[in-house]
Scaffold this active site. Structure first.
Site, short mmCIF file in Angstrom:
data_model
loop_
_atom_site.label_atom_id
_atom_site.label_comp_id
_atom_site.label_asym_id
_atom_site.label_seq_id
_atom_site.Cartn_x
_atom_site.Cartn_y
_atom_site.Cartn_z
CG HIS A 76 30.04 -31.43 62.84
ND1 HIS A 76 30.76 -30.08 62.93
CD2 HIS A 76 30.22 -31.80 64.01
CE1 HIS A 76 31.82 -30.23 63.81
NE2 HIS A 76 31.47 -31.29 64.38
CE1 TYR A 113 32.29 -24.48 56.43
CE2 TYR A 113 34.04 -23.93 54.46
CZ TYR A 113 33.06 -24.86 55.33
OH TYR A 113 33.27 -26.21 54.94
N PRO A 156 38.61 -26.32 48.27
CG PRO A 156 40.35 -26.26 49.72
CD PRO A 156 39.95 -26.16 48.52
CE LYS A 163 29.39 -30.33 48.71
NZ LYS A 163 29.29 -31.29 50.05
CE1 TYR A 170 29.51 -28.85 55.54
CE2 TYR A 170 30.30 -27.05 53.99
CZ TYR A 170 30.36 -28.00 55.26
OH TYR A 170 31.65 -28.09 56.01
P1 FAS Z 1 44.72 -38.83 45.88
O1 FAS Z 1 45.54 -37.69 45.21
O2 FAS Z 1 44.27 -38.46 47.36
O3 FAS Z 1 45.54 -39.71 45.61
C1 FAS Z 1 46.00 -40.43 44.29
C2 FAS Z 1 46.98 -41.41 44.86
O4 FAS Z 1 47.70 -41.82 43.50
C3 FAS Z 1 48.28 -40.86 45.61
O5 FAS Z 1 48.53 -41.86 46.73
C4 FAS Z 1 49.23 -40.76 44.67
O6 FAS Z 1 50.69 -41.12 45.52
C5 FAS Z 1 49.10 -42.21 43.67
N1 FAS Z 1 49.81 -41.57 42.27
C6 FAS Z 1 49.94 -40.58 41.86
N2 FAS Z 1 50.55 -40.68 40.52
C7 FAS Z 1 50.76 -41.93 40.58
C8 FAS Z 1 51.47 -42.70 39.44
N3 FAS Z 1 51.84 -42.57 38.63
N4 FAS Z 1 51.52 -44.18 39.78
C9 FAS Z 1 50.70 -44.46 41.03
N5 FAS Z 1 50.32 -43.90 41.88
C10 FAS Z 1 50.27 -42.62 41.70
N6 FAS Z 1 39.21 -32.19 49.99
C11 FAS Z 1 38.36 -31.82 50.82
O7 FAS Z 1 37.17 -32.20 50.64
N7 FAS Z 1 38.64 -30.87 51.67
C12 FAS Z 1 39.75 -30.43 52.21
O8 FAS Z 1 40.25 -29.92 53.07
C13 FAS Z 1 40.91 -31.02 51.01
N8 FAS Z 1 42.34 -30.55 51.37
C14 FAS Z 1 43.13 -30.80 50.28
C15 FAS Z 1 44.44 -30.35 50.24
C16 FAS Z 1 45.54 -30.91 49.35
C17 FAS Z 1 46.87 -30.50 49.39
C18 FAS Z 1 45.08 -31.27 48.13
C19 FAS Z 1 45.97 -31.87 47.24
C20 FAS Z 1 43.58 -32.12 48.16
C21 FAS Z 1 42.61 -31.69 49.16
N9 FAS Z 1 41.50 -32.06 49.10
C22 FAS Z 1 40.39 -31.65 50.10
C23 FAS Z 1 40.94 -32.91 48.13
C24 FAS Z 1 41.48 -34.24 48.45
O9 FAS Z 1 40.95 -34.65 49.72
C25 FAS Z 1 41.05 -35.08 47.26
O10 FAS Z 1 39.60 -34.90 46.97
C26 FAS Z 1 41.11 -36.66 47.65
O11 FAS Z 1 42.58 -37.01 48.08
C27 FAS Z 1 40.91 -37.40 46.35
O12 FAS Z 1 41.49 -38.81 46.39
P2 FAS Z 1 42.06 -39.57 45.43
O13 FAS Z 1 40.99 -39.20 43.91
O14 FAS Z 1 42.36 -40.79 45.84
O15 FAS Z 1 43.30 -38.58 44.85
C1 PHB Z 2 38.82 -29.63 56.90
O1 PHB Z 2 38.59 -30.07 58.15
O2 PHB Z 2 40.00 -29.96 56.46
C2 PHB Z 2 37.85 -28.94 55.80
C3 PHB Z 2 36.60 -28.79 56.54
C4 PHB Z 2 35.81 -28.35 55.48
C5 PHB Z 2 36.19 -27.58 54.25
C6 PHB Z 2 37.58 -27.86 53.80
C7 PHB Z 2 38.52 -28.57 54.54
O3 PHB Z 2 35.17 -27.01 53.40
#
Ligand code: FAS
Ligand code: PHB
Length: 390
Positions: A72, A201, A293, A297, A385
């Site tokens: 994109h 957005y 989000p 980032k 971005y």
């Molecule tokens: P994660 O949370 O992905 O992974 C951590 C892992 O550790 C998990 O698999 C968990 O099960 C495990 N864990 C936890 N406790 C543990 C323990 N005690 N023992 C062993 N394992 C354990 N980012 C965006 O850029 N755009 C988005 O739209 C977006 N939407 C999101 C929506 C939600 C609901 C959440 C929570 C996050 C969102 N994020 C988004 C951010 C997300 O993408 C994170 O930045 C990304 O998952 C980060 O990855 P990790 O650091 O690996 O953490």
């Molecule tokens: C998504 O596609 O999940 C998404 C894209 C851009 C954002 C947040 C989430 O800023």
């Protein structure tokens, strides 16, 4: 058991770190609390900076990403009945972003790790970190009713915001900075074509909306909702009605409603822990920081943490130098805080803050109007971005 590095968490941070270390011959085990299927069931991020794409290529895991990812070159801001395109490629000196779901990143990394035959323990219970303030850290966990102990040189806390790693650090040794927002994002995934070729957005008097996607046949849509809402309050029909009302007419007309494959509400928070190193324990990804989000980032910050940490650990084992691991926390935090700023700023500009009154609403519209009318202002949006340099 003994491993050079023990990684807690098999999300994108843990898996990418494990892959980069394995490719450099560093022996790391990953302990994950959930099953692989559960990890893959979480629908999270969708937009990748070029830095993360480059890391996936470096990790030898980008073959499907390069084939299926959507490049994109821009995205749209919609406000006050207007739509303005941010020309990412033109304003960032040729950079773009790639639309490719975090779930697919995780799947690609899981498959690569399995192919290498390096150890991952899924459904590891009661993970506990020990003696990381000394030179002989240990990690214990329970699996199938049996308690195991891993001796290691370093622990990488990649276990997310609710993980055990950050919570294992004495409160006196860590500073935490946080802003919790009074709303969340209700997200809906559906196997229907996206309403727009590029992300939209939308700032609307009824609340924020984001039209995103995972492919040309799978859309990802979001609307701002009060934290008091439950996902059960929102039928697919009610979601699409509200989603259309917040989008520009020409985009709303192209919304194809389809049954939700996934629907959930994510709370929004800005959070940073300082420092990110405690003796032999390092925090990376959501374990150390959270961004709303709005700036896309979260996943991308996890990638830059992993880049710095992997480089430092590889340098330790290959060159006998601790310069990289000694610099990790300060180096990662400099990029983290700039991404926190951008994510907070985008969130503040695009969401409804009814408690803040009409003046803030006018400031939001002035900010958006300034971006739409100034190349300098649009350039700052574009360069943040696409991702600031690692
Ligand atoms: P994660 O949370 O992905 O992974 C951590 C892992 O550790 C998990 O698999 C968990 O099960 C495990 N864990 C936890 N406790 C543990 C323990 N005690 N023992 C062993 N394992 C354990 N980012 C965006 O850029 N755009 C988005 O739209 C977006 N939407 C999101 C929506 C939600 C609901 C959440 C929570 C996050 C969102 N994020 C988004 C951010 C997300 O993408 C994170 O930045 C990304 O998952 C980060 O990855 P990790 O650091 O690996 O953490
Ligand atoms: C998504 O596609 O999940 C998404 C894209 C851009 C954002 C947040 C989430 O800023």
């Amino acid at each position: 058991m003994r491993h050079q590095v023990c990684i807690i968490g098999a999300g994108p941070s843990g898996l990418l770190l494990g892959q980069l270390l394995a490719m450099a011959g560093v022996d790391a085990v990953i302990l994950e609390a959930k099953s692989a299927d559960y990890v893959l069931s979480r629908i999270r991020a969708g937009v990748l900076e070029s830095g993360l794409v480059d890391l996936m290529r470096q990790a030898g895991c980008a073959e499907r990403l390069d084939r299926e990812g959507l490049v994109h070159d821009g995205f749209h801001l919609a406000f006050a009945g207007r739509t303005h395109r941010i020309d990412l490629r033109g304003l960032s000196g040729g950079k773009s972003v790639v639309v490719y779901g975090q779930t697919e990143i995780t799947r690609d990394l899981m498959e690569a790790r399995a192919a290498l035959g390096v150890p991952t323990v899924y459904e590891a219970q009661d993970v506990a970190l020990h003696d990381f303030d000394g030179s002989r850290p240990r990690v214990t966990f329970r699996k199938d009713g049996v308690t195991h102990e891993i001796a290691c040189d370093f622990i990488a806390g990649c276990d997310g915001f609710h993980g055990i790693s950050r919570r294992s650090v004495p409160e006196t040794a860590i500073a935490q900075f946080e802003r919790v927002y009074a709303f969340g994002w209700l997200g809906l995934l559906a196997d229907v074509p996206p309403a727009s070729e590029e992300l939209v957005y939308a700032r609307h008097e009824r609340g924020f909306a984001l039209a995103s996607m995972r492919s040309h046949t799978r859309s990802r849509s979001y609307i701002q909702v009060p934290l008091s809402d439950q996902v059960e309050d929102w039928s697919d029909e009610r979601f699409y009605d509200e989603f259309r009302r917040r989008l520009p007419e020409e985009v709303a007309a192209r919304v194809v409603p389809g049954p939700s494959v996934e629907k959930s509400i994510a709370p929004l928070r800005s959070f940073v822990a300082e420092p990110l190193r405690f003796g032999r324990l390092f925090l990376a990804g959501d374990a150390g920081h959270i961004v709303p989000p709005t700036g896309a980032k979260g996943l991308n910050l996890a990638a830059s943490d992993v880049h710095y940490l992997a480089s430092g650990l590889i340098e330790h084992y290959r060159d006998g130098s601790d310069a990289g691991i000694d610099a990790y926390s300060e180096r990662a935090l400099r990029r983290i805080w700039k991404a926190e700023r951008f994510s907070w700023w985008m969130t503040s500009m695009l969401h409804l803050f009814p408690e803040s009154g009409d003046f803030v609403a006018r400031m939001q519209l002035a900010e958006l109007d300034y971006i739409a009318g100034s190349e300098a202002a649009a350039t700052t949006v574009a360069e943040n971005y696409v991702g600031l340099p690692f």
